[in-house]
Design a protein around this motif. Structure first.
Motif, mmCIF file in Angstrom:
data_model
loop_
_atom_site.group_PDB
_atom_site.id
_atom_site.type_symbol
_atom_site.label_atom_id
_atom_site.label_comp_id
_atom_site.label_asym_id
_atom_site.label_seq_id
_atom_site.Cartn_x
_atom_site.Cartn_y
_atom_site.Cartn_z
ATOM 1 N N MET A 186 0.810 -1.196 0.000
ATOM 2 C CA MET A 186 0.000 0.000 0.000
ATOM 3 C C MET A 186 0.854 1.261 0.000
ATOM 4 O O MET A 186 0.515 2.242 -0.626
ATOM 5 N N GLN A 187 1.982 1.211 0.701
ATOM 6 C CA GLN A 187 2.871 2.360 0.775
ATOM 7 C C GLN A 187 3.432 2.711 -0.604
ATOM 8 O O GLN A 187 3.608 3.883 -0.929
ATOM 9 N N SER A 188 3.687 1.709 -1.434
ATOM 10 C CA SER A 188 4.201 1.953 -2.781
ATOM 11 C C SER A 188 3.194 2.721 -3.624
ATOM 12 O O SER A 188 3.566 3.587 -4.409
ATOM 13 N N TYR A 189 1.914 2.397 -3.476
ATOM 14 C CA TYR A 189 0.890 3.098 -4.235
ATOM 15 C C TYR A 189 0.778 4.552 -3.804
ATOM 16 O O TYR A 189 0.574 5.438 -4.635
ATOM 17 N N ALA A 190 0.917 4.799 -2.528
ATOM 18 C CA ALA A 190 0.859 6.177 -2.030
ATOM 19 C C ALA A 190 2.038 6.989 -2.554
ATOM 20 O O ALA A 190 1.869 8.147 -2.961
ATOM 21 N N LEU A 191 3.222 6.388 -2.578
ATOM 22 C CA LEU A 191 4.390 7.096 -3.115
ATOM 23 C C LEU A 191 4.261 7.332 -4.612
ATOM 24 O O LEU A 191 4.631 8.392 -5.111
ATOM 25 N N LEU A 192 3.720 6.354 -5.324
ATOM 26 C CA LEU A 192 3.500 6.523 -6.760
ATOM 27 C C LEU A 192 2.510 7.654 -7.022
ATOM 28 O O LEU A 192 2.728 8.484 -7.911
ATOM 29 N N LEU A 193 1.459 7.702 -6.242
ATOM 30 C CA LEU A 193 0.479 8.782 -6.383
ATOM 31 C C LEU A 193 1.112 10.142 -6.083
ATOM 32 O O LEU A 193 0.871 11.121 -6.797
ATOM 33 N N LEU A 194 1.950 10.187 -5.066
ATOM 34 C CA LEU A 194 2.639 11.435 -4.724
ATOM 35 C C LEU A 194 3.545 11.896 -5.868
ATOM 36 O O LEU A 194 3.560 13.081 -6.225
ATOM 37 N N VAL A 195 4.269 10.987 -6.473
ATOM 38 C CA VAL A 195 5.148 11.335 -7.601
ATOM 39 C C VAL A 195 4.328 11.834 -8.783
ATOM 40 O O VAL A 195 4.690 12.826 -9.430
#
Length: 104
Positions: free
Chosen positions: A1-10
């Protein structure tokens, strides 16, 4: 889930200034959707990375300062974009381009 949040932030960090820059550069109906998408992420990267680079070169890079400068630049790009044409005009031109491509 953390990877998706970072991808969204980028994506947000690149898309917000990139879309504003693209709308500022290309008036409604001047460029295709594909060109606008490619330019949005390229210009967004240029604004975000350029901001980080200039702050680092000035030895003033701090996250809070980066965010402040990024927000000011993004807002300035959106102001220029909205002066060149309304969002409705841009959306209408994009919709026409997509419908033209479907007919081809």
């Amino acid at each position: 889930m953390q990877s998706y949040a970072l991808l969204l932030l980028v994506v947000v960090v690149l898309a917000v200034p990139g879309i504003g820059a693209t709308l500022a550069i290309f008036p409604p109906g001047e460029a295709s959707v594909v060109t606008r998408l490619a330019a949005a992420f390229g210009l967004g990267y240029a604004v975000s990375a350029g901001t980080a680079f200039l702050l680092a070169a000035a030895q003033a890079f701090h996250l809070d300062l980066f965010i402040a400068v990024w927000l000011v630049l993004s807002a300035a790009l959106w102001v220029v974009a909205l002066r060149r044409g309304s969002l409705r005009d841009h959306a209408h031109a994009i919709k026409e381009d997509i419908s033209t491509d479907r007919k081809s």
